[in-house]
Design a protein around this motif. Structure first.
Motif, short mmCIF file in Angstrom:
data_model
loop_
_atom_site.label_atom_id
_atom_site.label_comp_id
_atom_site.label_asym_id
_atom_site.label_seq_id
_atom_site.Cartn_x
_atom_site.Cartn_y
_atom_site.Cartn_z
N VAL A 130 0.35 -1.06 -0.04
CA VAL A 130 0.17 -0.16 0.42
C VAL A 130 0.87 1.20 0.13
CG1 VAL A 130 -1.86 1.61 0.78
CG2 VAL A 130 -2.07 -1.61 1.05
N MET A 131 0.62 2.43 -1.22
CA MET A 131 1.37 3.22 -1.52
C MET A 131 1.43 4.24 -0.83
SD MET A 131 3.99 1.36 -3.14
CE MET A 131 4.34 -0.09 -4.03
N GLY A 132 1.78 4.94 -0.40
CA GLY A 132 1.64 7.08 0.07
C GLY A 132 1.03 6.61 0.96
N THR A 133 0.54 6.35 1.84
CA THR A 133 -0.51 6.95 3.13
C THR A 133 0.14 6.30 4.64
OG1 THR A 133 -1.20 4.05 3.27
CG2 THR A 133 -2.07 6.19 0.98
N ALA A 177 -7.74 -8.44 -1.96
CA ALA A 177 -6.67 -8.03 -1.37
C ALA A 177 -6.55 -6.46 -1.80
CB ALA A 177 -5.99 -8.17 -1.07
N LEU A 178 -6.56 -6.76 -3.44
CA LEU A 178 -5.54 -5.53 -4.34
C LEU A 178 -6.62 -4.15 -3.69
CD1 LEU A 178 -3.29 -4.68 -6.36
CD2 LEU A 178 -5.21 -5.24 -8.07
N CYS A 179 -8.03 -4.63 -4.03
CA CYS A 179 -9.06 -3.54 -4.96
C CYS A 179 -9.63 -3.27 -3.42
CB CYS A 179 -9.76 -4.14 -5.32
SG CYS A 179 -9.58 -4.36 -7.06
N ARG A 180 -10.22 -3.74 -2.30
CA ARG A 180 -10.54 -3.71 -0.57
C ARG A 180 -9.33 -2.76 0.48
NH1 ARG A 180 -16.30 -3.52 -2.36
NH2 ARG A 180 -16.39 -5.72 -3.49
N PHE A 181 -8.22 -2.99 0.36
CA PHE A 181 -7.53 -2.34 0.86
C PHE A 181 -6.66 -0.85 0.63
CE2 PHE A 181 -9.25 -6.90 2.29
CZ PHE A 181 -9.18 -6.68 3.65
N GLY A 182 -6.10 -0.32 1.09
CA GLY A 182 -5.78 0.87 0.98
C GLY A 182 -6.74 1.86 0.14
N PRO A 184 -8.71 4.26 -2.03
CA PRO A 184 -9.88 3.91 -3.16
C PRO A 184 -8.90 4.27 -4.07
CG PRO A 184 -11.19 5.23 -2.28
CD PRO A 184 -10.01 5.12 -1.24
N GLU A 185 -8.66 5.76 -4.81
CA GLU A 185 -7.58 6.33 -5.87
C GLU A 185 -6.16 6.58 -5.42
OE1 GLU A 185 -8.97 6.59 -8.34
OE2 GLU A 185 -11.42 6.31 -7.44
N GLY A 186 -5.68 5.29 -4.42
CA GLY A 186 -4.48 5.70 -4.04
C GLY A 186 -3.27 4.57 -5.02
N HIS A 187 -2.53 4.01 -4.63
CA HIS A 187 -1.94 2.95 -5.19
C HIS A 187 -0.99 2.07 -4.33
CE1 HIS A 187 2.62 2.25 -8.00
NE2 HIS A 187 1.46 1.13 -8.17
N VAL A 188 -1.87 0.59 -5.01
CA VAL A 188 -1.32 -0.16 -3.83
C VAL A 188 -1.05 -1.44 -5.17
CG1 VAL A 188 -2.59 -2.23 -3.23
CG2 VAL A 188 -3.61 -0.29 -2.82
N THR A 189 0.01 -1.79 -5.03
CA THR A 189 0.29 -2.95 -5.96
C THR A 189 0.56 -5.17 -4.76
OG1 THR A 189 2.77 -2.85 -5.12
CG2 THR A 189 1.69 -1.75 -6.61
N ILE A 190 0.42 -5.58 -5.69
CA ILE A 190 0.25 -6.99 -5.05
C ILE A 190 1.68 -7.84 -6.69
CG2 ILE A 190 -0.47 -9.42 -5.63
CD1 ILE A 190 -2.49 -7.78 -3.91
N ASP A 191 2.66 -8.41 -5.36
CA ASP A 191 3.99 -9.23 -6.07
C ASP A 191 2.77 -10.90 -6.01
OD1 ASP A 191 6.29 -10.14 -7.46
OD2 ASP A 191 6.03 -11.15 -5.44
N LEU A 192 2.62 -11.27 -7.46
CA LEU A 192 1.71 -12.92 -6.67
C LEU A 192 2.38 -13.94 -7.62
CD1 LEU A 192 -0.85 -14.16 -6.45
CD2 LEU A 192 -1.50 -13.12 -8.85
N THR A 193 3.16 -15.14 -7.15
CA THR A 193 3.00 -16.62 -7.89
C THR A 193 1.88 -17.24 -6.84
OG1 THR A 193 5.18 -16.59 -7.66
CG2 THR A 193 4.91 -18.64 -7.63
N VAL A 194 1.75 -18.52 -8.14
CA VAL A 194 0.57 -19.24 -8.00
C VAL A 194 0.59 -20.02 -8.49
CG1 VAL A 194 -1.74 -19.64 -8.26
CG2 VAL A 194 -1.79 -17.37 -8.53
N SER A 195 0.52 -21.78 -8.32
CA SER A 195 0.71 -22.82 -8.93
C SER A 195 -0.06 -23.53 -8.78
CB SER A 195 2.58 -23.64 -7.88
OG SER A 195 2.35 -24.53 -8.75
N ALA A 196 -0.05 -25.07 -9.51
CA ALA A 196 -1.18 -25.92 -9.54
C ALA A 196 -0.24 -27.30 -10.37
CB ALA A 196 -2.05 -25.78 -10.19
N ASN A 197 -0.14 -28.38 -9.72
CA ASN A 197 -0.18 -29.58 -10.15
C ASN A 197 1.65 -29.78 -9.68
OD1 ASN A 197 -2.35 -30.25 -11.01
ND2 ASN A 197 -2.19 -28.91 -13.35
N SER A 198 1.80 -29.31 -8.15
CA SER A 198 3.34 -29.22 -8.54
C SER A 198 3.73 -30.69 -7.74
CB SER A 198 3.04 -28.13 -7.50
OG SER A 198 5.09 -28.26 -6.47
N PRO A 199 4.53 -31.19 -8.27
CA PRO A 199 5.50 -32.50 -7.91
C PRO A 199 5.57 -33.01 -6.22
CG PRO A 199 6.72 -31.70 -8.99
CD PRO A 199 5.59 -30.70 -9.23
N THR A 200 6.12 -31.72 -6.05
CA THR A 200 6.40 -31.23 -4.44
C THR A 200 5.94 -32.17 -3.57
OG1 THR A 200 8.01 -29.84 -5.04
CG2 THR A 200 7.19 -30.15 -2.91
#
Length: 202
Positions: A130-133, A177-182, A184-200
């Motif tokens: 959440v930027m600048g607040t 998370a991106l749209c409901r927090f921070g 409403p007109e402020g700068h909000v960013t997310i770094d995201l990684t999503v995985s499926a079918n991992s053999p681990t």
């Protein structure tokens, strides 16, 4: 308000080109409401969050339905002051004066509860910025409280939060998370990684 994502899709398979090209057809229903630009590193999706996130979800589910281990990485942003507002980003779902934090948490939980079921199990980790607040930590703690009640909360990790569950609920949680927090007109960013079918996890 500008909103968009730079996304990269990584199928862990020899026929990764075919998986990606087949999965891109999942974006067809959204093309009239998104600006889409692709180069050799990533694909940019620009549009209202209520269109952007289902498009990302459907792209990921389509690629993962191959049964191969697939990873999607995305950098998400809303309200970036360095990007001009884009008319395609107009949203009826978000905007207006900021509601109290408890009301926004309740709205976030409601949206996750109504997410479509995709029958694709996904694991994700993301970091919210959440930027600048001056109250940015209140917003982040509010988001964490929402995540713990979301039904897909996995655990806190260093620098990020893990989610586990159906891809529909996971992407709806990230959208909230991106749209409901921070602000409403402020700068909000997310770094995201999503995985499926991992053999681990087998």
């Amino acid at each position: 308000m500008f909103s968009g994502a730079q996304i990269s899709l990584y199928p862990m398979a020899g026929n990764f080109v075919g998986i990606i090209l087949d999965a891109l057809r999942a974006l067809d229903p959204y093309r009239e409401r998104l600006r889409i630009e692709t180069d050799d590193l990533s694909t940019l999706l620009v549009g209202p969050p209520e269109v952007l996130f289902p498009a990302m979800r459907d792209l990921f589910v389509a690629a993962s339905s191959s049964g191969e281990h697939c990873v999607l990485h995305a950098t998400l942003s809303r309200g970036c002051p360095g990007e001009p507002d884009d008319a395609i980003c107009q949203t009826a779902e978000y905007g207006g004066p900021r509601e109290p934090l408890e009301q926004r948490k309740a709205a976030a939980l409601k949206s996750v509860g109504s997410a479509p079921v995709t029958d694709m199990q996904a694991a994700a980790q993301f970091s919210l910025y959440v930027m600048g607040t001056g109250d940015h930590m209140d917003e982040i703690y509010g988001c964490i409280d929402f995540l713990k009640q979301s039904g897909v909360f996995g655990r806190a990790k260093n620098f990020c939060t893990r989610l586990d569950g159906d891809a529909g609920a996971v992407f709806a949680t990230i959208e909230a998370a991106l749209c409901r927090f921070g602000p409403p007109e402020g700068h909000v960013t997310i770094d995201l990684t999503v995985s499926a079918n991992s053999p681990t996890r087998r």
